[in-house]
Design a protein around this motif. Sequence first.
Motif, PDB file in Angstrom:
ATOM      1  N   ARG A  70     -22.149 -37.289  -9.490  1.00 11.82           N
ATOM      2  CA  ARG A  70     -22.994 -36.116  -9.280  1.00 11.82           C
ATOM      3  C   ARG A  70     -22.132 -34.954  -8.845  1.00 11.82           C
ATOM      4  NH1 ARG A  70     -26.335 -39.033  -4.663  1.00 11.82           N
ATOM      5  NH2 ARG A  70     -26.231 -40.518  -6.360  1.00 11.82           N
ATOM      6  N   VAL A  71     -22.586 -33.771  -9.167  1.00 13.67           N
ATOM      7  CA  VAL A  71     -21.921 -32.565  -8.694  1.00 13.67           C
ATOM      8  C   VAL A  71     -22.554 -32.167  -7.386  1.00 13.67           C
ATOM      9  CG1 VAL A  71     -21.413 -30.170  -9.216  1.00 13.67           C
ATOM     10  CG2 VAL A  71     -21.463 -31.846 -11.056  1.00 13.67           C
ATOM     11  N   PRO A  72     -21.755 -31.921  -6.333  1.00 15.76           N
ATOM     12  CA  PRO A  72     -22.365 -31.552  -5.048  1.00 15.76           C
ATOM     13  C   PRO A  72     -23.207 -30.311  -5.160  1.00 15.76           C
ATOM     14  CG  PRO A  72     -20.007 -31.061  -5.072  1.00 15.76           C
ATOM     15  CD  PRO A  72     -20.305 -31.875  -6.300  1.00 15.76           C
ATOM     16  N   ALA A  73     -24.180 -30.185  -4.248  1.00 16.48           N
ATOM     17  CA  ALA A  73     -25.132 -29.080  -4.347  1.00 16.48           C
ATOM     18  C   ALA A  73     -24.445 -27.744  -4.365  1.00 16.48           C
ATOM     19  CB  ALA A  73     -26.115 -29.147  -3.169  1.00 16.48           C
ATOM     20  N   TYR A  74     -23.300 -27.638  -3.673  1.00 22.93           N
ATOM     21  CA  TYR A  74     -22.696 -26.326  -3.595  1.00 22.93           C
ATOM     22  C   TYR A  74     -21.818 -26.004  -4.785  1.00 22.93           C
ATOM     23  CZ  TYR A  74     -18.749 -28.976  -1.672  1.00 22.93           C
ATOM     24  OH  TYR A  74     -17.745 -29.866  -1.457  1.00 22.93           O
ATOM     25  N   VAL A  75     -21.698 -26.926  -5.765  1.00 25.57           N
ATOM     26  CA  VAL A  75     -21.014 -26.555  -6.999  1.00 25.57           C
ATOM     27  C   VAL A  75     -21.881 -26.810  -8.218  1.00 25.57           C
ATOM     28  CG1 VAL A  75     -18.711 -26.940  -6.086  1.00 25.57           C
ATOM     29  CG2 VAL A  75     -19.880 -28.814  -7.223  1.00 25.57           C
ATOM     30  N   HIS A  76     -23.200 -27.073  -8.014  1.00 27.47           N
ATOM     31  CA  HIS A  76     -24.023 -27.361  -9.176  1.00 27.47           C
ATOM     32  C   HIS A  76     -24.183 -26.107 -10.019  1.00 27.47           C
ATOM     33  CE1 HIS A  76     -27.412 -25.594  -6.853  1.00 27.47           C
ATOM     34  NE2 HIS A  76     -27.902 -25.359  -8.054  1.00 27.47           N
ATOM     35  N   GLU A  77     -24.254 -26.340 -11.330  1.00 24.87           N
ATOM     36  CA  GLU A  77     -24.339 -25.222 -12.270  1.00 24.87           C
ATOM     37  C   GLU A  77     -25.553 -25.330 -13.182  1.00 24.87           C
ATOM     38  OE1 GLU A  77     -22.435 -22.828 -12.004  1.00 24.87           O
ATOM     39  OE2 GLU A  77     -20.832 -23.613 -10.759  1.00 24.87           O
ATOM     40  N   THR A  78     -26.388 -26.355 -12.989  1.00 18.28           N
ATOM     41  CA  THR A  78     -27.502 -26.535 -13.889  1.00 18.28           C
ATOM     42  C   THR A  78     -28.781 -26.724 -13.117  1.00 18.28           C
ATOM     43  OG1 THR A  78     -27.084 -28.888 -13.931  1.00 18.28           O
ATOM     44  CG2 THR A  78     -26.070 -27.582 -15.680  1.00 18.28           C
ATOM     45  N   GLY A  79     -29.884 -26.434 -13.789  1.00 19.07           N
ATOM     46  CA  GLY A  79     -31.182 -26.611 -13.187  1.00 19.07           C
ATOM     47  C   GLY A  79     -31.692 -28.026 -13.390  1.00 19.07           C
ATOM     48  N   PRO A  80     -32.983 -28.273 -13.124  1.00 16.22           N
ATOM     49  CA  PRO A  80     -33.510 -29.632 -13.151  1.00 16.22           C
ATOM     50  C   PRO A  80     -33.330 -30.333 -14.475  1.00 16.22           C
ATOM     51  CG  PRO A  80     -35.036 -28.148 -12.054  1.00 16.22           C
ATOM     52  CD  PRO A  80     -33.949 -27.295 -12.644  1.00 16.22           C
ATOM     53  N   TYR A  81     -33.310 -29.595 -15.582  1.00 21.65           N
ATOM     54  CA  TYR A  81     -33.182 -30.229 -16.886  1.00 21.65           C
ATOM     55  C   TYR A  81     -31.909 -29.809 -17.582  1.00 21.65           C
ATOM     56  CZ  TYR A  81     -37.988 -31.182 -15.882  1.00 21.65           C
ATOM     57  OH  TYR A  81     -39.130 -31.609 -15.272  1.00 21.65           O
ATOM     58  N   GLY A  82     -30.904 -29.415 -16.809  1.00 17.87           N
ATOM     59  CA  GLY A  82     -29.603 -29.144 -17.394  1.00 17.87           C
ATOM     60  C   GLY A  82     -29.375 -27.715 -17.784  1.00 17.87           C
ATOM     61  N   GLN A  83     -30.362 -26.835 -17.618  1.00 15.12           N
ATOM     62  CA  GLN A  83     -30.153 -25.452 -18.025  1.00 15.12           C
ATOM     63  C   GLN A  83     -29.203 -24.755 -17.077  1.00 15.12           C
ATOM     64  OE1 GLN A  83     -32.919 -26.680 -16.828  1.00 15.12           O
ATOM     65  NE2 GLN A  83     -34.076 -25.284 -15.526  1.00 15.12           N
ATOM     66  N   ASN A  84     -28.434 -23.793 -17.589  1.00 19.29           N
ATOM     67  CA  ASN A  84     -27.479 -23.090 -16.740  1.00 19.29           C
ATOM     68  C   ASN A  84     -28.195 -22.192 -15.750  1.00 19.29           C
ATOM     69  OD1 ASN A  84     -25.201 -24.173 -17.893  1.00 19.29           O
ATOM     70  ND2 ASN A  84     -25.144 -22.635 -19.508  1.00 19.29           N
ATOM     71  N   THR A  85     -27.673 -22.139 -14.536  1.00 27.65           N
ATOM     72  CA  THR A  85     -28.179 -21.199 -13.554  1.00 27.65           C
ATOM     73  C   THR A  85     -27.195 -20.068 -13.440  1.00 27.65           C
ATOM     74  OG1 THR A  85     -27.095 -22.470 -11.825  1.00 27.65           O
ATOM     75  CG2 THR A  85     -29.392 -23.002 -12.284  1.00 27.65           C
ATOM     76  N   HIS A  86     -27.469 -19.140 -12.564  1.00 24.32           N
ATOM     77  CA  HIS A  86     -26.603 -17.982 -12.439  1.00 24.32           C
ATOM     78  C   HIS A  86     -25.349 -18.340 -11.676  1.00 24.32           C
ATOM     79  CE1 HIS A  86     -29.683 -15.471 -14.118  1.00 24.32           C
ATOM     80  NE2 HIS A  86     -30.551 -15.941 -13.263  1.00 24.32           N
ATOM     81  N   PRO A  87     -24.202 -17.684 -11.976  1.00 26.71           N
ATOM     82  CA  PRO A  87     -22.952 -18.005 -11.279  1.00 26.71           C
ATOM     83  C   PRO A  87     -23.079 -17.933  -9.771  1.00 26.71           C
ATOM     84  CG  PRO A  87     -22.517 -16.580 -13.160  1.00 26.71           C
ATOM     85  CD  PRO A  87     -24.016 -16.671 -13.007  1.00 26.71           C
ATOM     86  N   GLY A  88     -23.889 -17.056  -9.256  1.00 26.73           N
ATOM     87  CA  GLY A  88     -24.035 -16.905  -7.813  1.00 26.73           C
ATOM     88  C   GLY A  88     -24.816 -18.017  -7.153  1.00 26.73           C
ATOM     89  N   PRO A 120     -11.327 -23.001   3.642  1.00 28.35           N
ATOM     90  CA  PRO A 120     -12.604 -22.502   3.124  1.00 28.35           C
ATOM     91  C   PRO A 120     -12.390 -21.578   1.920  1.00 28.35           C
ATOM     92  CG  PRO A 120     -12.492 -22.268   5.511  1.00 28.35           C
ATOM     93  CD  PRO A 120     -11.113 -22.605   5.052  1.00 28.35           C
ATOM     94  N   VAL A 121     -13.266 -21.699   0.954  1.00 26.67           N
ATOM     95  CA  VAL A 121     -13.239 -20.813  -0.205  1.00 26.67           C
ATOM     96  C   VAL A 121     -14.592 -20.143  -0.325  1.00 26.67           C
ATOM     97  CG1 VAL A 121     -11.490 -22.110  -1.470  1.00 26.67           C
ATOM     98  CG2 VAL A 121     -13.903 -22.703  -1.755  1.00 26.67           C
ATOM     99  N   ASN A 122     -14.593 -18.974  -0.924  1.00 23.35           N
ATOM    100  CA  ASN A 122     -15.824 -18.209  -1.101  1.00 23.35           C
ATOM    101  C   ASN A 122     -16.514 -18.699  -2.362  1.00 23.35           C
ATOM    102  OD1 ASN A 122     -17.882 -16.400  -1.264  1.00 23.35           O
ATOM    103  ND2 ASN A 122     -16.599 -14.577  -1.487  1.00 23.35           N
ATOM    104  N   SER A 123     -17.619 -19.416  -2.175  1.00 27.22           N
ATOM    105  CA  SER A 123     -18.316 -19.991  -3.322  1.00 27.22           C
ATOM    106  C   SER A 123     -19.297 -19.019  -3.960  1.00 27.22           C
ATOM    107  CB  SER A 123     -19.069 -21.255  -2.891  1.00 27.22           C
ATOM    108  OG  SER A 123     -20.128 -20.918  -2.019  1.00 27.22           O
ATOM    109  N   GLY A 124     -19.450 -17.828  -3.400  1.00 26.36           N
ATOM    110  CA  GLY A 124     -20.408 -16.871  -3.920  1.00 26.36           C
ATOM    111  C   GLY A 124     -21.698 -16.870  -3.137  1.00 26.36           C
ATOM    112  N   ALA A 125     -21.968 -17.947  -2.407  1.00 26.57           N
ATOM    113  CA  ALA A 125     -23.186 -18.014  -1.589  1.00 26.57           C
ATOM    114  C   ALA A 125     -22.895 -18.833  -0.343  1.00 26.57           C
ATOM    115  CB  ALA A 125     -24.337 -18.627  -2.385  1.00 26.57           C
ATOM    116  N   GLY A 126     -21.767 -18.551   0.273  1.00 25.54           N
ATOM    117  CA  GLY A 126     -21.372 -19.314   1.439  1.00 25.54           C
ATOM    118  C   GLY A 126     -19.944 -19.802   1.281  1.00 25.54           C
ATOM    119  N   THR A 127     -19.582 -20.835   1.989  1.00 28.15           N
ATOM    120  CA  THR A 127     -18.238 -21.368   1.909  1.00 28.15           C
ATOM    121  C   THR A 127     -18.266 -22.827   1.499  1.00 28.15           C
ATOM    122  OG1 THR A 127     -18.248 -21.944   4.250  1.00 28.15           O
ATOM    123  CG2 THR A 127     -17.323 -19.788   3.642  1.00 28.15           C
TER     124      THR A 127
END
Length: 358
Positions: free
Chosen positions: A21-39, A181-188
């Motif tokens: 699984r991809v951790p929540a803070y690096v997930h890139e897809t929605g519930p059915y695999g669709q891309n979400t926004h980079p932020g 720490p790295v800047n993930s776009g919505a936290g660290t």
Amino acid sequence: MTQGAGQGPEAERTATLRDFRVPAYVHETGPYGQNTHPGDVVPPEEAALPEGYTPTERDLPVINRGDTLQVPVAPEPVAAPQETDGTGPLYVVGDVHGYLDELLAALREQGLVDAAGQWCAGTSRLWFLGDFTDRGPDGIGVIELVMRLSAEAAAAGGYCKALMGNHELLLLGAKRFGDTPVNSGAGTATFQAAWLLNGGQKTDMDRLQDHHLQWMARLDAMESVDGYLLVHSDTTAYLDYGDSIEAVNDTVRETLTRNDADECWDLFRKFTKRFSFRDEGGADAVRSLLDTYGGTRIVHGHSPIPYLLGEVGSEDGEDSAGPVVEGPHVYADGLAIAMDGGVTMAGKLLVQQLPLDI
């Protein structure tokens, strides 16, 4: 593969499946695999998630080990351009993820290595699509095998080459930056945490040496061979790094050379995106890459074929058979060939000759 007391291959892979699984803070897809926004990349403690959310349910559905997957394979386009310069046949390898024994068996089955694991395929050309480490037991062994086969194949008049996957970026980042720490776009976030959550193996980190790191940092991100555009990830994020294959590869290498944690995190995050070629608009996404970088078909790893097929189940039924993947999955109007057979979930490590023999 080394097994612990009382553990067989199925037990190891069952445990691996739960970790896929991809951790929540690096997930890139929605519930059915669709891309979400980079932020949308957020750390676990800051993510606003619906009740009952788990990363498995949201990012990558779990496969019922009793499911049998019928993998559709479309015929090759008749007019696909092929090189006729006398070189040997072309093979591609999907995600390996540390499963050295399975890789050697698959290479032997295709006649690429002998019983001792030595190159025996003459002028054949072999491309690995990335993700050599994490989740499986011997990622460093896989890297060392690919490095050795590269020398042996070149001496025989062929070649063995490799692309960079998101797990190479992840391992490089974990080694270089650790808990910085790295800047993930919505936290660290940190590379170390992401690496551990994505199947990082302590044995790989303990054995990781400078020549392994240098080899990974020099890998290309994409290449064109015989009319096929080879990439690791099924994403259009490559377009963010250049309008030619050479430009993309140069930009990725320069980013790693600058050794900036935030830049490297952004690169990893974008290479972790998936499912851009699936569902409505998928064929157009593939065409956007082919129009920019050339080629008639795209070949990728990264997203396991069971997930691309949208099979969703539960983790019950551990004694039943795992997902059955017999070969590559052709989709997106026949323009995309998926090569990750899901070895981490009791699937198959795919080594495939191109063009596909239908």
